[in-house]
Scaffold this active site. Structure first.
Site, PDB file in Angstrom:
ATOM      1  N   HIS A   1      -1.324   1.662   8.408  1.00  0.00           N
ATOM      2  CA  HIS A   1      -2.439   1.113   9.188  1.00  0.00           C
ATOM      3  C   HIS A   1      -1.945   0.176  10.294  1.00  0.00           C
ATOM      4  O   HIS A   1      -0.841  -0.371  10.243  1.00  0.00           O
ATOM      5  CB  HIS A   1      -3.419   0.369   8.281  1.00  0.00           C
ATOM      6  CG  HIS A   1      -2.832  -0.848   7.621  1.00  0.00           C
ATOM      7  ND1 HIS A   1      -2.630  -2.044   8.278  1.00  0.00           N
ATOM      8  CD2 HIS A   1      -2.398  -1.050   6.354  1.00  0.00           C
ATOM      9  CE1 HIS A   1      -2.110  -2.929   7.470  1.00  0.00           C
ATOM     10  NE2 HIS A   1      -1.944  -2.362   6.281  1.00  0.00           N
TER      11      HIS A   1
ATOM     12  N   GLU B   1      -3.679  -0.522  -1.284  1.00  0.00           N
ATOM     13  CA  GLU B   1      -2.487  -1.364  -1.284  1.00  0.00           C
ATOM     14  C   GLU B   1      -2.253  -1.967  -2.670  1.00  0.00           C
ATOM     15  O   GLU B   1      -3.167  -2.027  -3.505  1.00  0.00           O
ATOM     16  CB  GLU B   1      -2.644  -2.469  -0.227  1.00  0.00           C
ATOM     17  CG  GLU B   1      -1.445  -3.407  -0.082  1.00  0.00           C
ATOM     18  CD  GLU B   1      -0.134  -2.711   0.261  1.00  0.00           C
ATOM     19  OE1 GLU B   1       0.336  -1.898  -0.565  1.00  0.00           O
ATOM     20  OE2 GLU B   1       0.425  -3.001   1.337  1.00  0.00           O
TER      21      GLU B   1
END
Length: 447
Positions: free
Chosen positions: A239, A313
């Site tokens: 990202h 994550e």
């Protein structure tokens, strides 16, 4: 920076063009197209000061080095080194690849599927293992670099070395520096005139700490990602930047969106991948990878985006939302262990890297298995997730996650030439040229 090593494979050669086996014979020469590729490398490296240059003595490599340095303009001369010679395939040298398949079918198949087991006859009698000899050669060269440039390992200003050589020896050198065996040879790809970057610092127990910053970048040659062959392909993207990345604040599973820089990085990744066809796309459920995926898919209308918890994550637990300095005050030993031996750490009220390894790799493998032979998927996730996936694909372990660099908006390419059940090939890793040059200059903040 410490010791930065920039690897460049020679430009397109006459034997490359004819699909002939080159080995370490010096009959193959740099083509006009290969010379143009070399000059493009020189232009790509123009803003990067070099401290030393090493090249194979074979013409196709040494001529590539000369073209690079002529354009680079720093006035350096390349040092020729015999330990950068290409792999010795003497019985096959000069043969067309289809001739090798026809005349030596068993050996050629072994070379493709398990090259570390291949043995070839010597002209004077007996036999030898070409790849195992090449690995020993690569280890000698690596040791020479470490001894000759030892001071740079402890120096923040460091040194930058350029190494120009061949496909086989450069792959063997990467494996040697990463501490991987010869069986990993087919897991790496290096195209003609590609650029790869490794960073070395002084590590514990006398061994250097190695980081693979990028592999097989070809954007300077006019191709955003390496060309594909048969089999499924997955593009793995980290990202874009968030404010917490910039601040060095541990995010984990707190849902922080992209900042302005991150949105620009996502848009840049979208332009970089605009010419790549996707059949489907996947993202962590969190905002920062989802926003990145949506920006990339703006150039690919109609491609479905699926979000999944398997790509979220790592859960940092009580560390989430804290700066590293704050964590150091509350958990000094655990933070030191996280940096030194991440596989030993249980995050306070959070996950382990083993937890992330299992769920991220399971998700990755399911995506790969769902693809048709010529289909491509986009996967957008996070630093720790991407690191664990790539460690697994390269044959590394959870202890090795710091070896892999994943910049915000960086692009990695993974191919499965034998299908999802076969050996994966990391065709490119952490491509960031769309974000400003050969080196990854994205934020180095917390996970």
């Amino acid at each position: 920076m410490a010791l930065r090593i920039v690897l460049v494979r020679h430009g397109l050669s006459s034997f490359n063009l004819d699909h002939r086996v080159q080995g370490r014979d010096d009959l193959s020469s740099l083509t006009d197209a290969g010379a143009a590729q070399a000059r493009a490398v020189g232009e790509a490296l123009a803003d990067l000061p070099l401290d030393a240059v090493y090249t194979s003595p074979l013409r196709r490599a040494s001529d590539t080095a000369a073209q690079i340095l002529a354009v680079h303009g720093q006035g350096l001369v390349a040092n020729r080194h015999d330990d950068l010679l290409e792999i010795d395939l003497a019985p096959w040298s000069g043969l067309l690849r289809n001739e090798v398949r026809e005349r030596f079918p068993a050996e050629e198949r072994l070379w493709r599927e398990a090259p570390e087991a291949l043995r070839l006859p010597r002209a004077e009698g007996g036999s030898y293992a070409p790849l195992l000899e090449l690995m020993a050669q690569a280890q000698r060269f690596a040791q020479m670099l470490l001894e000759g440039h030892a001071g740079a390992l402890d120096d923040d200003t460091g040194e930058t070395l350029l190494i120009v050589a061949h496909n086989g020896i450069l792959r063997a050198l990467v494996l040697s520096l990463l501490g991987l065996p010869a069986s990993g040879f087919r897991r790496l790809r290096l195209d003609n005139a590609s650029i790869s970057v490794l960073n070395l610092r002084r590590g514990g127990a006398g061994a250097p700490a190695v980081q693979l910053e990028s592999l097989n970048s070809t954007a300077h040659l006019g191709t955003s990602v390496p060309g594909r062959g048969r089999g499924p392909r997955l593009l793995l993207v980290r990202h874009g930047e968030t404010d917490w990345n910039r601040q060095g604040r541990f995010q984990g599973q707190i849902d922080i969106p992209l900042n302005a820089t991150g949105r620009a990085q996502a848009d840049a990744a979208g332009h970089f991948l605009a010419s790549v066809s996707f059949e489907r796309a996947y993202s962590s459920w969190m905002a920062r990878p989802r926003q990145t995926a949506e920006a990339i898919l703006a150039s690919h209308p109609g491609v479905p985006l699926t979000t999944t918890a398997g790509l979220a994550e790592i859960g940092h637990g009580l560390w989430e939302g804290r700066l590293e300095s704050e964590i150091a005050e509350g958990w000094p030993q655990l933070l030191a262990d996280w940096k030194r031996a991440p596989q030993t750490v249980q995050m306070p009220e959070g996950e382990t890297i083993h937890d992330v390894w299992q769920r991220s790799l399971d998700t990755w493998c399911r995506i790969a298995a769902s693809l048709g032979q010529q289909e491509t998927a986009l996967v957008v996730a996070h630093d720790a997730v991407n690191k664990t996936i790539l460690c697994a694909l390269l044959g590394l372990t959870p202890a090795d996650i710091w070896i892999i660099k994943q910049g915000n908006g960086g692009v990695t390419v993974v191919d499965y030439p034998q299908g999802a059940g076969g050996t994966p090939v990391v065709a490119a890793l952490n491509l960031t040229s769309h974000l400003g040059g050969v080196l990854d200059r994205t934020a180095a903040g917390a996970l």
